[in-house]
Scaffold this motif. Structure first.
Motif, PDB file in Angstrom:
ATOM      1  N   GLY A 237       0.789  -1.227   0.000  1.00  0.00           N
ATOM      2  CA  GLY A 237       0.000   0.000   0.000  1.00  0.00           C
ATOM      3  C   GLY A 237       0.817   1.270   0.000  1.00  0.00           C
ATOM      4  N   ALA A 238       1.985   1.275  -0.671  1.00  0.00           N
ATOM      5  CA  ALA A 238       2.775   2.505  -0.752  1.00  0.00           C
ATOM      6  C   ALA A 238       1.954   3.583  -1.451  1.00  0.00           C
ATOM      7  CB  ALA A 238       4.064   2.241  -1.526  1.00  0.00           C
ATOM      8  N   PRO A 239       1.987   4.836  -0.967  1.00  0.00           N
ATOM      9  CA  PRO A 239       1.187   5.907  -1.560  1.00  0.00           C
ATOM     10  C   PRO A 239       1.583   6.184  -3.008  1.00  0.00           C
ATOM     11  CG  PRO A 239       2.776   6.793   0.007  1.00  0.00           C
ATOM     12  CD  PRO A 239       2.809   5.311   0.164  1.00  0.00           C
ATOM     13  N   LEU A 240       0.558   6.474  -3.840  1.00  0.00           N
ATOM     14  CA  LEU A 240       0.774   6.811  -5.246  1.00  0.00           C
ATOM     15  C   LEU A 240       0.107   8.153  -5.528  1.00  0.00           C
ATOM     16  CD1 LEU A 240       0.089   3.384  -6.999  1.00  0.00           C
ATOM     17  CD2 LEU A 240       2.308   4.461  -6.633  1.00  0.00           C
ATOM     18  N   PRO A 241       0.786   9.262  -5.233  1.00  0.00           N
ATOM     19  CA  PRO A 241       0.190  10.586  -5.439  1.00  0.00           C
ATOM     20  C   PRO A 241      -0.222  10.795  -6.897  1.00  0.00           C
ATOM     21  CG  PRO A 241       2.226  10.740  -4.163  1.00  0.00           C
ATOM     22  CD  PRO A 241       2.155   9.338  -4.686  1.00  0.00           C
ATOM     23  N   GLY A 242      -1.415  11.331  -7.092  1.00  0.00           N
ATOM     24  CA  GLY A 242      -1.870  11.648  -8.440  1.00  0.00           C
ATOM     25  C   GLY A 242      -2.320  10.458  -9.256  1.00  0.00           C
ATOM     26  N   LEU A 243      -2.564   9.298  -8.601  1.00  0.00           N
ATOM     27  CA  LEU A 243      -2.922   8.098  -9.357  1.00  0.00           C
ATOM     28  C   LEU A 243      -4.220   8.289 -10.146  1.00  0.00           C
ATOM     29  CD1 LEU A 243      -2.586   5.105 -10.101  1.00  0.00           C
ATOM     30  CD2 LEU A 243      -3.800   4.534  -7.979  1.00  0.00           C
ATOM     31  N   LYS A 244      -5.241   8.825  -9.502  1.00  0.00           N
ATOM     32  CA  LYS A 244      -6.534   8.970 -10.176  1.00  0.00           C
ATOM     33  C   LYS A 244      -6.424   9.874 -11.392  1.00  0.00           C
ATOM     34  CE  LYS A 244     -11.409   9.845  -9.301  1.00  0.00           C
ATOM     35  NZ  LYS A 244     -12.436  10.180  -8.271  1.00  0.00           N
ATOM     36  N   ASP A 245      -5.730  11.001 -11.255  1.00  0.00           N
ATOM     37  CA  ASP A 245      -5.550  11.910 -12.385  1.00  0.00           C
ATOM     38  C   ASP A 245      -4.778  11.229 -13.509  1.00  0.00           C
ATOM     39  OD1 ASP A 245      -6.901  13.910 -11.074  1.00  0.00           O
ATOM     40  OD2 ASP A 245      -5.085  14.840 -10.261  1.00  0.00           O
ATOM     41  N   ARG A 246      -3.812  10.419 -13.140  1.00  0.00           N
ATOM     42  CA  ARG A 246      -2.999   9.695 -14.130  1.00  0.00           C
ATOM     43  C   ARG A 246      -3.862   8.721 -14.918  1.00  0.00           C
ATOM     44  NH1 ARG A 246       1.806   5.692 -12.076  1.00  0.00           N
ATOM     45  NH2 ARG A 246       2.429   4.782 -14.115  1.00  0.00           N
ATOM     46  N   VAL A 247      -4.762   8.023 -14.217  1.00  0.00           N
ATOM     47  CA  VAL A 247      -5.646   7.073 -14.887  1.00  0.00           C
ATOM     48  C   VAL A 247      -6.645   7.796 -15.778  1.00  0.00           C
ATOM     49  CG1 VAL A 247      -7.496   5.408 -14.525  1.00  0.00           C
ATOM     50  CG2 VAL A 247      -5.410   5.267 -13.148  1.00  0.00           C
ATOM     51  N   LEU A 248      -7.290   8.827 -15.250  1.00  0.00           N
ATOM     52  CA  LEU A 248      -8.330   9.522 -16.009  1.00  0.00           C
ATOM     53  C   LEU A 248      -7.770  10.232 -17.233  1.00  0.00           C
ATOM     54  CD1 LEU A 248     -10.538  10.969 -13.130  1.00  0.00           C
ATOM     55  CD2 LEU A 248     -11.009   9.013 -14.607  1.00  0.00           C
ATOM     56  N   ARG A 249      -6.539  10.600 -17.187  1.00  0.00           N
ATOM     57  CA  ARG A 249      -5.916  11.236 -18.346  1.00  0.00           C
ATOM     58  C   ARG A 249      -5.808  10.238 -19.508  1.00  0.00           C
ATOM     59  NH1 ARG A 249      -2.084  13.139 -15.791  1.00  0.00           N
ATOM     60  NH2 ARG A 249      -0.487  11.548 -16.183  1.00  0.00           N
ATOM     61  N   LEU A 250      -5.567   8.982 -19.164  1.00  0.00           N
ATOM     62  CA  LEU A 250      -5.423   7.943 -20.188  1.00  0.00           C
ATOM     63  C   LEU A 250      -6.733   7.228 -20.487  1.00  0.00           C
ATOM     64  CD1 LEU A 250      -2.114   6.441 -18.759  1.00  0.00           C
ATOM     65  CD2 LEU A 250      -2.317   7.793 -20.857  1.00  0.00           C
ATOM     66  N   ALA A 251      -7.635   7.193 -19.511  1.00  0.00           N
ATOM     67  CA  ALA A 251      -8.910   6.477 -19.666  1.00  0.00           C
ATOM     68  C   ALA A 251     -10.027   7.309 -19.048  1.00  0.00           C
ATOM     69  CB  ALA A 251      -8.823   5.094 -19.007  1.00  0.00           C
ATOM     70  N   PRO A 252     -10.562   8.278 -19.779  1.00  0.00           N
ATOM     71  CA  PRO A 252     -11.614   9.140 -19.237  1.00  0.00           C
ATOM     72  C   PRO A 252     -12.889   8.392 -18.864  1.00  0.00           C
ATOM     73  CG  PRO A 252     -10.663  10.078 -21.247  1.00  0.00           C
ATOM     74  CD  PRO A 252     -10.149   8.677 -21.128  1.00  0.00           C
ATOM     75  N   ASN A 253     -13.061   7.186 -19.413  1.00  0.00           N
ATOM     76  CA  ASN A 253     -14.269   6.396 -19.106  1.00  0.00           C
ATOM     77  C   ASN A 253     -14.085   5.506 -17.883  1.00  0.00           C
ATOM     78  OD1 ASN A 253     -12.391   4.883 -20.523  1.00  0.00           O
ATOM     79  ND2 ASN A 253     -13.924   3.631 -21.573  1.00  0.00           N
ATOM     80  N   ALA A 254     -13.044   5.744 -17.098  1.00  0.00           N
ATOM     81  CA  ALA A 254     -12.847   4.989 -15.857  1.00  0.00           C
ATOM     82  C   ALA A 254     -13.719   5.587 -14.757  1.00  0.00           C
ATOM     83  CB  ALA A 254     -11.385   5.001 -15.447  1.00  0.00           C
ATOM     84  N   LEU A 255     -14.642   4.785 -14.247  1.00  0.00           N
ATOM     85  CA  LEU A 255     -15.508   5.250 -13.168  1.00  0.00           C
ATOM     86  C   LEU A 255     -14.901   5.017 -11.799  1.00  0.00           C
ATOM     87  CD1 LEU A 255     -19.077   4.058 -14.270  1.00  0.00           C
ATOM     88  CD2 LEU A 255     -18.018   6.296 -14.576  1.00  0.00           C
ATOM     89  N   ALA A 256     -13.993   4.057 -11.709  1.00  0.00           N
ATOM     90  CA  ALA A 256     -13.428   3.706 -10.410  1.00  0.00           C
ATOM     91  C   ALA A 256     -11.929   3.462 -10.550  1.00  0.00           C
ATOM     92  CB  ALA A 256     -14.106   2.457  -9.853  1.00  0.00           C
ATOM     93  N   VAL A 257     -11.179   3.986  -9.601  1.00  0.00           N
ATOM     94  CA  VAL A 257      -9.739   3.744  -9.532  1.00  0.00           C
ATOM     95  C   VAL A 257      -9.443   3.279  -8.117  1.00  0.00           C
ATOM     96  CG1 VAL A 257      -7.433   4.707  -9.783  1.00  0.00           C
ATOM     97  CG2 VAL A 257      -9.303   5.559 -11.224  1.00  0.00           C
ATOM     98  N   GLU A 258      -8.934   2.061  -7.994  1.00  0.00           N
ATOM     99  CA  GLU A 258      -8.690   1.478  -6.682  1.00  0.00           C
ATOM    100  C   GLU A 258      -7.261   0.964  -6.577  1.00  0.00           C
ATOM    101  OE1 GLU A 258     -11.598  -1.514  -5.933  1.00  0.00           O
ATOM    102  OE2 GLU A 258     -13.299  -0.116  -6.020  1.00  0.00           O
ATOM    103  N   VAL A 259      -6.769   0.918  -5.344  1.00  0.00           N
ATOM    104  CA  VAL A 259      -5.444   0.381  -5.057  1.00  0.00           C
ATOM    105  C   VAL A 259      -5.616  -0.923  -4.298  1.00  0.00           C
ATOM    106  CG1 VAL A 259      -3.305   0.719  -3.762  1.00  0.00           C
ATOM    107  CG2 VAL A 259      -4.295   2.614  -5.057  1.00  0.00           C
TER     108      VAL A 259
END
Length: 399
Positions: free
Chosen positions: A315-337
């Protein structure tokens, strides 16, 4: 006689902020189209018309438009309330729906005749439907007691209570009619879809109906409640058509549809599954921080909704993960670790000793990023007390 069996509309469902009602409405329009092209004599709707007890206007419009379209086609229907529906709300609409040819059974009564509906096909064949809406265990005990059953030995045995009611419904069957049952519940052998809400369906507990309790005179049993299309047991002519669309990511990849049933008096039913094409598909993408971009590049053209799970052992922190995902996949409704076993054990340890309201506060803060409003906390505590009191009442009855 030809029947169309459907269930689990869940109109009003919101998935991670995305309103699925427009997709459900499209699916319902597709179902009415199939009812016409398949030349069915009646439609059976086995519960969970809505996703919540207080559906919005768009959800109500989608469902009531469905019944109006059936009326325009001259196709009668029988529907029951499911566990997501408000039985009282639907009961108040039963009279109005009756004017458009929909016979709605929202609440069970001590009189079994109130649970039986009859229809006549174009060729004059009669259809008898023993319709049993969703019944929680406590309600079954109360009703069976009123009806004169000996409930002393099984006050908390759900399947025995259901067997008693099914036997009562069987008494309405007629030798020259098509005899069917419809109920909203879980049968032995049912396989869950993996839905995110499958915690409601603890298939290992006593809240199931045995196939042995289904009357042999029932030519077809129309089931609702489980979202995965299936026949729970080959020894019983009982089927779940499943939900109309992939409602959440636990149902990703499942083919959705309805059951078409050919049946005549005194002969076994011949059901087959007919696929639906409506509804956006769902997909779960698993990745690591190193291959995230490559994994998302492969689903850039995916036409539906995505859930992205990033494996981060510990569970190491990943700052900006959600923004990183949405930039590549705008149709992502959920981002989980996914923190792995070690991370999950650590989270479990942090939850030990916390009350349900405290857990809810923590969940809300983690998901929303803000503190839980006092009004919402009070409502949750009130609902929690009501559940605790109900269980206490049931335990008191059994002592």
């Amino acid at each position: 006689m030809r029947l169309l069996h459907t269930a689990d509309f869940h109109a009003g469902r919101v998935l991670r902020g995305a309103d699925r009602t427009p997709e459900i409405r499209d699916a319902l329009q597709e179902v009415t189209g199939l009812a016409r092209t398949e030349k069915v004599d009646a439609v059976l709707v086995a519960g969970d018309l809505f996703d919540t007890v207080n559906p919005g206007a768009d959800a109500e419009h989608a469902v009531f438009e469905f019944f109006l379209r059936l009326k325009e086609l001259g196709i009668p229907s029988v529907a029951i309330a499911g566990n997501h529906d408000s039985a009282n709300r639907l009961a108040s609409l039963a009279g109005l729906l009756g004017w458009v040819g929909t016979q709605l059974v929202a609440r069970p009564t001590p009189n079994p005749r109130d649970l039986v509906r009859t229809l006549t096909a174009r060729d004059g064949t009669e259809l008898v439907v023993g319709a049993l809406p969703y019944l929680p265990e406590r309600r079954i005990v109360q009703l069976a007691d009123v009806m004169g059953a000996d409930v002393g030995a099984w006050r908390q045995k759900y399947r025995s209570g259901m067997a008693f009611f099914l036997e009562q419904l069987e008494k309405s069957f007629r030798p020259n009619a098509v005899n069917t049952l419809m109920f909203h519940g879980t049968m032995d052998g049912a396989r869950p879809s993996g839905s995110e809400r499958d915690f409601q369906f603890d298939l290992s507990n006593a809240y199931t109906v045995s196939g042995q309790n289904v009357p042999q005179a029932a030519q077809y049993v129309a089931l609702g409640h489980i979202h995965k299309p299936q026949q729970p047991s080959e020894s019983v002519p009982a089927y779940y058509p499943g939900s109309l669309v992939q409602l959440d990511f636990g149902e990703a990849g499942e083919q959705k549809g309805v059951m078409i049933v050919e049946v005549e008096p005194g002969r076994p039913a011949r059901p087959h599954f007919l696929e639906l094409s409506s509804g956006k598909p769902l997909k779960v993408v698993r990745a690591t921080p190193d291959n995230l971009e490559a994994k998302l590049a492969r689903v850039q053209d995916f036409p539906g909704h995505l859930k992205v799970v990033v494996d981060v052992p510990g569970g190491a922190p990943l700052p900006g993960l959600k923004d990183r995902v949405l930039r590549l996949a705008p149709n992502a409704l959920a981002v989980e670790v996914d923190k792995g076993d070690a991370g999950r054990e650590s989270e479990r340890a942090k939850r030990e000793g916390l009350s349900l309201p405290q857990l809810f506060e923590r969940y809300y803060r983690e998901r929303k990023g803000v503190d839980l409003p006092e009004t919402l906390l009070s409502a949750f505590e009130e609902a929690n007390r009501a559940v605790v009191d109900e269980h206490a009442d049931v335990e008191a009855v059994g002592t």
